[in-house]
Scaffold this active site. Structure first.
Site, mmCIF file in Angstrom:
data_model
loop_
_atom_site.group_PDB
_atom_site.id
_atom_site.type_symbol
_atom_site.label_atom_id
_atom_site.label_comp_id
_atom_site.label_asym_id
_atom_site.label_seq_id
_atom_site.Cartn_x
_atom_site.Cartn_y
_atom_site.Cartn_z
ATOM 1 N N CYS A 1 0.845 -1.202 0.000
ATOM 2 C CA CYS A 1 0.000 0.000 0.000
ATOM 3 C C CYS A 1 0.879 1.251 0.000
ATOM 4 O O CYS A 1 1.409 1.625 -1.040
ATOM 5 C CB CYS A 1 -0.988 -0.039 1.151
ATOM 6 S SG CYS A 1 -2.365 1.132 0.940
ATOM 7 N N GLU B 1 -1.703 -8.654 4.374
ATOM 8 C CA GLU B 1 -1.709 -8.865 5.829
ATOM 9 C C GLU B 1 -3.082 -8.650 6.462
ATOM 10 O O GLU B 1 -3.277 -8.970 7.639
ATOM 11 C CB GLU B 1 -0.670 -7.951 6.502
ATOM 12 C CG GLU B 1 -1.091 -6.512 6.718
ATOM 13 C CD GLU B 1 -1.011 -5.624 5.492
ATOM 14 O OE1 GLU B 1 -0.995 -4.390 5.659
ATOM 15 O OE2 GLU B 1 -0.980 -6.150 4.354
ATOM 16 N N HIS C 1 -3.606 -5.322 0.456
ATOM 17 C CA HIS C 1 -3.040 -5.665 1.762
ATOM 18 C C HIS C 1 -3.065 -7.180 1.996
ATOM 19 O O HIS C 1 -4.073 -7.721 2.446
ATOM 20 C CB HIS C 1 -3.836 -4.993 2.881
ATOM 21 C CG HIS C 1 -3.588 -3.538 3.026
ATOM 22 N ND1 HIS C 1 -2.574 -3.020 3.800
ATOM 23 C CD2 HIS C 1 -4.239 -2.475 2.492
ATOM 24 C CE1 HIS C 1 -2.601 -1.701 3.748
ATOM 25 N NE2 HIS C 1 -3.591 -1.340 2.958
#
Length: 248
Positions: free
Chosen positions: A100, A192, A190
């Site tokens: 990001c 994660e 993302h």
């Protein structure tokens, strides 16, 4: 015989999540560390915003740059310092993964441009489509042609650096992934984030999203698991581990 200990896989923390999301699960660096799952390399977290010294480029095995609520286009001093450091790492073919903000910063660091997306923000679980150039890519090459990923961003990599290879896009975002050099990648989405985290962001930012013409309730309803995207963190760690192995 004296042997050099393995250099660390460095997580460069350039942002913090919201307090409500930090409780119980930790912050960006913890989510990323969980996904990397490395058992052979030490993990080190540095935060240039608070004045942490970035390691010497020749003394890191690999780097992950987190997301942030800051904007690359603001060119804050800590961000510009990190950008220059990333350029040195790429020149050394050190494995780099920007997520990001890190994706946008990597583009900026190498001569591209980051700034506000020409339309409204992209938020929620989105469908990412691989470009033809992703075939055979060490990080993304084994992913399905289309896969769900969690995304939340107001800015984008508007222009990629010279020589960069665009690897993936969505209906909204032309550049969801790119590679530059041999082993440096940017991911706008993302890996994660799990579904709970994505839903939490939507709920916390509902008022801001409404101001941008987005329906938070509909976005929240569309959140779903993103296992393929999440697996990229572990795959990146394996790339770093393989490169860090001493020559036989």
């Amino acid at each position: 015989m004296h042997s050099t200990p393995p250099y660390p896989l460095v997580i460069v923390k350039v942002g913090d999540t919201h307090d409500a999301l930090r409780e119980g699960r930790g912050d960006f660096e913890h989510w990323i560390a969980d996904g990397l799952g490395t058992q052979t390399l030490p993990l080190v977290v540095v935060d240039p915003r608070r004045g942490d010294t970035l390691p010497a480029p020749g003394q890191v095995a690999g780097v992950v740059v987190t997301g942030s609520h800051a904007m690359v286009s603001h060119r804050e001093p800590w961000s510009e310092t990190t950008a220059a450091w990333l350029a040195e790492l790429v020149a050394r073919d050190t494995p780099v993964l920007g997520i990001c903000y890190g994706h946008q910063l990597l583009a900026h660091a190498l001569g591209g441009e980051a700034g506000h997306h020409t339309q409204r923000p992209e938020v929620g679980t989105v469908t990412v489509t691989l470009d033809a150039a992703a075939a055979g890519d060490a990080l993304l090459g084994d992913l399905p042609a289309q896969f769900p990923a969690q995304a939340i961003h107001w800015q984008s990599a508007l222009r990629l650096p010279e020589g960069a290879v665009k690897l993936a896009h969505s209906a909204h975002e032309p550049v969801h992934a790119f590679r530059v050099g041999a082993q440096a990648w940017g991911l706008q989405f993302h890996p994660e984030f799990d579904a709970r985290t994505m839903g939490g962001y939507i709920e916390l930012l509902a008022r801001d999203l409404a101001a941008d013409g987005l329906d938070a309730a509909a976005l929240r309803e569309g959140v779903r698991p993103t296992d393929a995207a999440a697996g990229l963190l572990g795959r990146f760690a394996r790339i770093v581990e393989a490169k860090a192995q001493p020559a036989a």
